[in-house]
Write a protein that holds these residues in place. Sequence first.
Motif: not given
Length: 497
Positions: A330-357
């Motif tokens: 779901l998060v990946a589907a939003l893609g470029a919508e995320l930086p358009r929000l008036d917010a900042a994001f920090v993400v910590l994680g490991t897992g599937e290569a496509r999501y890391q990328q």
Amino acid sequence: MPASPRSSSRRRSVLILGSEAVPFAKTGGLADVLGALPSALARLGWDVTLAVPRYRGVDAGEPAGVETLRVGGFTCNVSFRVAPIGNGARALLVGCPELFDREGLYGIGNHDYPDNARRFAVLTRAALEFARAGRPGGPAPSRLDVVHAHDWQAGLAPVYLKTLYSGDPILGRSASVFTIHNLAYQGLFEPDWLPRLDLPWSLFAIDRMEFWGRISLLKGGINDAGAITTVSPRYAQEIQTPELGSGFDGILRARRGDLVGILNGIDVREWDPARDRALPAPYDIDHLEAKRASKAAVLARFGLPAEGSAAERPLIGMITRMVDQKGLDLVAALGAELPRLDAAFVVLGTGEARYQQFWRSLAEAHPDRIGAFIGFDEALAHLIEAGADMFLMPSRFEPCGLNQMYSLRYGTVPIVRAVGGLADTVVESGRWRNGFVFHDHTPAALLAALQRAVAQFADRRRWRALQRAGMVRDHSWDRSAREYVRIYERVMRGRAR
Ligand code: ADP
């Protein structure tokens, strides 16, 4: 004068069985539960033994005897060690180098060890034999009240109690409870394992252990335990539906009268913003301003701007295994919508290569709004829980979930999908409102929830109320342990009848 032990009522005893427990071995949430529940039960007056394998590198405890065990023609010399784990509870570490002194807990990479059925059957049998023989230096026990088995690795415990040990003077009177932490793992093996586990072919039946041509150790546990629990009330309902039942919904519906959801607790000492050493400054419900120091530290750590309007933007944190279960799709589907929000994001994680990328690319494209750290870092997880204003968990399914509870305790307002333990802990309406909740598994529903949260953040007074509602809640293991005791008492009454 204090009552002598003889005159006080007999202490009730439980043997807890599972494949991993903090501080001995951990790959997931099960280890946290088994690391905390035994001592919480002991605090309530129970005599508690937790049995786990002695994996490679574990050298805790004192030697407590050896035993030659035969399981379906396989002979092993089991060595026991006993280690104290708090409030008088003890861990029983079951050693058998041939089975447990290996590189991984369950396998290597995505390949499970082919003899996992034997490995965990030996754990189970060794623990039951230890319990019925009594402890070194102590009298032989007259009874073991409850055997509490966790996940498929311990699924054979209720089965053995009903078969091999049904006439045993001690174990034949024990009641059993089986807890499901994640229904997606079912312990499936070829049926010819039955004789190798000392089990009769009659168990290869639809109402016993058979599951689509194979045997399931999970199914054995579910069918033969006196009661079944899972790690949140909502998940207990969900797993009875075809959508989230992983093929076990029918079996669970058949036992719904014996199925209960008990929300996990969290380690309230380890996760306490007032004493967390990973934070630049401690804070609590009455000193929330000090949370800003953690926010500044997180922004600095991820190289995000912290001056002027940037400091006023809400910071949204995410700490997660990067897999579909956690809603990364779901998060990946939003893609470029995320930086358009008036917010900042920090993400910590490991897992599937496509999501890391996905996160790496997004952070490169929007270095002023998105920070990503691909890796596992406990201290950074603490810092993010404290420094973020909001915490995102858009899970597809979530048996319980820990991070939303850490967030509530840290005054970090959760944004969650209404599934499993997330639905049981986070609410967006009513008096106990403490977060933001969306229902549909769609990018649009997630985006709307993010927008609601960002808009609300501007109203500092209402935001404080949200933070406080989360912080006052009791997430301690004591509450969960009391609920387990009620279930233990119930199965003991059932057994006595
Ligand atoms: P699950 O057990 O399904 O992964 P939970 O929310 O129940 O999910 O528990 C996850 C635990 O692992 C939490 O304590 C979380 O903080 C921790 N965790 C997950 N990924 C990381 C990471 N990359 N670094 C540090 N901690 C992590």
